[in-house]
Design a protein around this motif. Sequence first.
Motif, PDB file in Angstrom:
ATOM      1  N   SER A  34     -32.554  28.188  79.248  1.00 56.95           N
ATOM      2  CA  SER A  34     -33.372  29.318  79.671  1.00 56.95           C
ATOM      3  C   SER A  34     -32.563  30.335  80.465  1.00 56.95           C
ATOM      4  N   ASN A  36     -29.903  33.459  81.520  1.00 54.60           N
ATOM      5  CA  ASN A  36     -29.757  34.860  81.110  1.00 54.60           C
ATOM      6  C   ASN A  36     -28.304  35.322  81.097  1.00 54.60           C
ATOM      7  N   ARG A  43     -26.019  36.198  78.175  1.00 56.60           N
ATOM      8  CA  ARG A  43     -26.182  35.161  77.154  1.00 56.60           C
ATOM      9  C   ARG A  43     -27.594  34.647  77.322  1.00 56.60           C
ATOM     10  N   GLN A  44     -28.501  35.032  76.471  1.00 57.93           N
ATOM     11  CA  GLN A  44     -29.915  34.748  76.644  1.00 57.93           C
ATOM     12  C   GLN A  44     -30.342  33.456  75.956  1.00 57.93           C
ATOM     13  N   GLY A  45     -29.981  32.335  76.574  1.00 62.54           N
ATOM     14  CA  GLY A  45     -30.449  31.036  76.119  1.00 62.54           C
ATOM     15  C   GLY A  45     -29.579  30.332  75.095  1.00 62.54           C
ATOM     16  N   GLY A  63     -28.290  37.692  69.911  1.00 63.09           N
ATOM     17  CA  GLY A  63     -29.335  38.095  70.845  1.00 63.09           C
ATOM     18  C   GLY A  63     -30.056  36.888  71.415  1.00 63.09           C
ATOM     19  N   LYS A  64     -31.243  37.129  71.908  1.00 63.50           N
ATOM     20  CA  LYS A  64     -32.021  36.132  72.643  1.00 63.50           C
ATOM     21  C   LYS A  64     -32.395  34.911  71.800  1.00 63.50           C
ATOM     22  N   GLN A  66     -34.961  31.465  72.012  1.00 60.75           N
ATOM     23  CA  GLN A  66     -36.120  30.923  72.702  1.00 60.75           C
ATOM     24  C   GLN A  66     -36.603  29.679  71.961  1.00 60.75           C
ATOM     25  N   ASN A  95     -32.853  37.427  68.515  1.00 60.68           N
ATOM     26  CA  ASN A  95     -33.969  38.380  68.614  1.00 60.68           C
ATOM     27  C   ASN A  95     -34.853  38.418  67.371  1.00 60.68           C
TER      28      ASN A  95
END
Length: 108
Positions: A34, A36, A43-45, A63-64, A66, A95
């Motif tokens: 989790s 950022n 670095r989003q996850g 990108g992100k 989740q 993303n």
Amino acid sequence: NGVVDQGLVLKTLEGGNISKAYQLKSGKIMVFGSFNKYDGVIRQGFMILNPDGSLAAGYNNTGKFQGTVNDVYESVDIFGNPTALIVGAITLFDNQQVSGAVRIALKP
């Protein structure tokens, strides 16, 4: 043999934590969580590290991410290039919405 590898030195992690890590056959480490930022870099996850804990060049431009990862399976594509199939309760990768699994290309 159970000895701690002193060569792996994790850098500063911001905005969350690591939930799963998987060492690839190449020795690089695929990391999910989790967070950022890692070592001041967004670095989003999701990130791929070198065995020493530094960000691996050429891998960290997604990108992100989740979701929750259950497992990672290494394979090859139809041309013999290495890939990784990431499976779990994944809803977003780079993303883009995904439905539980995503396959990414790895550098040979």
